[in-house]
Design a protein around this motif. Structure first.
Motif, PDB file in Angstrom:
ATOM      1  N   ARG A  33       0.822  -1.213   0.000  1.00 20.13           N
ATOM      2  CA  ARG A  33       0.000   0.000   0.000  1.00 20.13           C
ATOM      3  C   ARG A  33       0.858   1.266   0.000  1.00 20.13           C
ATOM      4  N   ALA A  34       1.954   1.231   0.766  1.00 14.41           N
ATOM      5  CA  ALA A  34       2.846   2.395   0.831  1.00 14.41           C
ATOM      6  C   ALA A  34       3.472   2.668  -0.535  1.00 14.41           C
ATOM      7  N   VAL A  35       3.869   1.601  -1.229  1.00 10.79           N
ATOM      8  CA  VAL A  35       4.453   1.754  -2.565  1.00 10.79           C
ATOM      9  C   VAL A  35       3.407   2.274  -3.543  1.00 10.79           C
ATOM     10  N   GLU A  36       2.187   1.739  -3.453  1.00  9.60           N
ATOM     11  CA  GLU A  36       1.107   2.198  -4.338  1.00  9.60           C
ATOM     12  C   GLU A  36       0.819   3.687  -4.117  1.00  9.60           C
ATOM     13  N   LYS A  37       0.934   4.134  -2.872  1.00  9.52           N
ATOM     14  CA  LYS A  37       0.694   5.551  -2.559  1.00  9.52           C
ATOM     15  C   LYS A  37       1.749   6.432  -3.206  1.00  9.52           C
ATOM     16  N   ILE A  38       3.007   5.970  -3.208  1.00 10.08           N
ATOM     17  CA  ILE A  38       4.092   6.752  -3.817  1.00 10.08           C
ATOM     18  C   ILE A  38       3.952   6.790  -5.330  1.00 10.08           C
ATOM     19  N   ASP A  45      -2.502  -2.783 -11.612  1.00 11.61           N
ATOM     20  CA  ASP A  45      -2.447  -2.004 -12.856  1.00 11.61           C
ATOM     21  C   ASP A  45      -1.015  -1.732 -13.320  1.00 11.61           C
ATOM     22  N   PHE A  46      -0.026  -2.128 -12.505  1.00 10.48           N
ATOM     23  CA  PHE A  46       1.360  -1.796 -12.839  1.00 10.48           C
ATOM     24  C   PHE A  46       1.966  -2.836 -13.783  1.00 10.48           C
ATOM     25  N   SER A  47       2.665  -2.362 -14.799  1.00 13.67           N
ATOM     26  CA  SER A  47       3.428  -3.221 -15.706  1.00 13.67           C
ATOM     27  C   SER A  47       4.480  -2.357 -16.385  1.00 13.67           C
ATOM     28  N   PHE A  48       5.471  -3.003 -16.987  1.00 13.24           N
ATOM     29  CA  PHE A  48       6.510  -2.250 -17.691  1.00 13.24           C
ATOM     30  C   PHE A  48       7.057  -3.073 -18.855  1.00 13.24           C
ATOM     31  N   PRO A  49       7.421  -2.398 -19.958  1.00 17.29           N
ATOM     32  CA  PRO A  49       7.992  -3.124 -21.103  1.00 17.29           C
ATOM     33  C   PRO A  49       9.392  -3.632 -20.768  1.00 17.29           C
ATOM     34  N   ALA A  78      11.992   0.976 -14.570  1.00 11.79           N
ATOM     35  CA  ALA A  78      10.693   0.311 -14.503  1.00 11.79           C
ATOM     36  C   ALA A  78       9.584   1.285 -14.129  1.00 11.79           C
ATOM     37  N   MET A  79       9.963   2.366 -13.448  1.00 20.87           N
ATOM     38  CA  MET A  79       8.981   3.374 -13.022  1.00 20.87           C
ATOM     39  C   MET A  79       9.397   4.742 -13.522  1.00 20.87           C
ATOM     40  N   PRO A  80       9.416   4.956 -14.825  1.00 19.53           N
ATOM     41  CA  PRO A  80       9.852   6.243 -15.385  1.00 19.53           C
ATOM     42  C   PRO A  80       8.928   7.364 -14.948  1.00 19.53           C
ATOM     43  N   GLY A  81       9.506   8.522 -14.700  1.00 16.84           N
ATOM     44  CA  GLY A  81       8.713   9.668 -14.276  1.00 16.84           C
ATOM     45  C   GLY A  81       8.725   9.883 -12.776  1.00 16.84           C
ATOM     46  N   LEU A  82       9.131   8.848 -12.021  1.00 17.91           N
ATOM     47  CA  LEU A  82       9.219   9.019 -10.576  1.00 17.91           C
ATOM     48  C   LEU A  82      10.525   9.708 -10.211  1.00 17.91           C
ATOM     49  N   PRO A  83      10.495  10.652  -9.296  1.00 25.21           N
ATOM     50  CA  PRO A  83      11.742  11.281  -8.838  1.00 25.21           C
ATOM     51  C   PRO A  83      12.659  10.235  -8.204  1.00 25.21           C
ATOM     52  N   GLU A  89      12.996   5.599  -1.875  1.00 25.68           N
ATOM     53  CA  GLU A  89      12.073   5.321  -0.779  1.00 25.68           C
ATOM     54  C   GLU A  89      11.354   3.981  -0.999  1.00 25.68           C
ATOM     55  N   ILE A  90      11.019   3.701  -2.260  1.00 24.97           N
ATOM     56  CA  ILE A  90      10.381   2.419  -2.571  1.00 24.97           C
ATOM     57  C   ILE A  90      11.327   1.266  -2.283  1.00 24.97           C
ATOM     58  N   LEU A  91      12.583   1.409  -2.700  1.00 18.29           N
ATOM     59  CA  LEU A  91      13.577   0.364  -2.426  1.00 18.29           C
ATOM     60  C   LEU A  91      13.781   0.187  -0.928  1.00 18.29           C
ATOM     61  N   ARG A  92      13.738   1.304  -0.188  1.00 17.08           N
ATOM     62  CA  ARG A  92      13.899   1.213   1.268  1.00 17.08           C
ATOM     63  C   ARG A  92      12.711   0.486   1.896  1.00 17.08           C
ATOM     64  N   LEU A  93      11.520   0.821   1.434  1.00 21.56           N
ATOM     65  CA  LEU A  93      10.315   0.185   1.968  1.00 21.56           C
ATOM     66  C   LEU A  93      10.314  -1.317   1.691  1.00 21.56           C
ATOM     67  N   MET A  94      10.741  -1.671   0.499  1.00 23.20           N
ATOM     68  CA  MET A  94      10.736  -3.085   0.120  1.00 23.20           C
ATOM     69  C   MET A  94      11.943  -3.819   0.675  1.00 23.20           C
ATOM     70  N   GLY A  95      12.937  -3.063   1.152  1.00 22.22           N
ATOM     71  CA  GLY A  95      14.020  -3.643   1.922  1.00 22.22           C
ATOM     72  C   GLY A  95      15.001  -4.509   1.174  1.00 22.22           C
TER      73      GLY A  95
END
Length: 211
Positions: A33-38, A45-49, A78-83, A89-95
């Protein structure tokens, strides 16, 4: 992997085989949920080429297992457009900071990627993860074959029941006719006969039908 404190993600090829999507994540619902919020995108709905995207392209097409430590670069792509700070922060959350990706193969075709994630992974762990992915692929293939067999049996059973119902309706209609009546099939076999016909012929239903 979760039982030994290692995270895992199963990336599945989408229909059209141009993108990967997370079909399974071992992370807690709170982390997801935290990752989805970021990202402002739900996991479903997430996917990437993956074409031209190392190491995912190589894992899918070459069926090779890769050890990666540059996960910030991979996550950013994989997540273009994210700062960049959001990616970190996502990598930290996912550990995790290291990943081993291995192909999941069915009928000699890659259907997805098993990603094992942990800070303590080493390149020498690649062989073990590759072996586990092979075992997982084999189990999935057997499960798929079993499901196909079950579906075929179910379809055959339904067809047989439908035929029996059709034959019962036909027999009921013929029985309603008072005159001796029977129906001949394409091979000149008797498909149905009413009681009047059986009485006149002196034969039983078993002796008459399909003869």
């Amino acid at each position: 992997f979760t039982e030994i404190g290692i995270s895992s993600v199963f990336l599945l090829l989408e229909e059209g085989e141009t993108k990967l999507r997370p079909a399974y994540l071992s992370h807690s619902r709170k982390v997801i949920r935290a990752v989805e919020k970021i990202t402002k995108v739900s996991r479903d709905d997430f996917s990437f080429p993956f074409e031209g995207f190392h190491p995912f392209e190589q894992i899918i097409h070459e069926k090779k297992t890769f050890f990666e430590t540059e996960l910030d670069t991979i996550a950013s792509r994989a997540m273009p457009g994210l700062p960049q700070d959001a990616v970190k922060e996502i990598l930290r959350l996912m550990g995790f900071t290291r990943m081993i990706g291995a192909p999941i193969i069915m009928e000699n075709t890659s259907i997805g990627i098993l990603c094992v994630l942990d800070d303590n992974l080493l390149e020498k762990d690649t062989a073990a993860i590759s072996f586990f992915a092979q075992q997982l692929s084999s189990a999935l293939e057997k499960a798929t074959l079993l499901e196909r067999a079950r579906a075929e049996v179910l379809q055959r059973t339904r067809a047989e029941l439908a035929l029996q119902e059709s034959e019962a309706r036909l027999q009921s209609l013929i029985n309603a006719i008072p005159e001796p009546t029977f129906m001949i099939g394409p091979k000149n076999q008797v498909l149905a006969a009413n009681q009047s016909f059986l009485t006149r012929s002196g034969n039983t239903s078993q002796e008459t039908l399909n003869h």
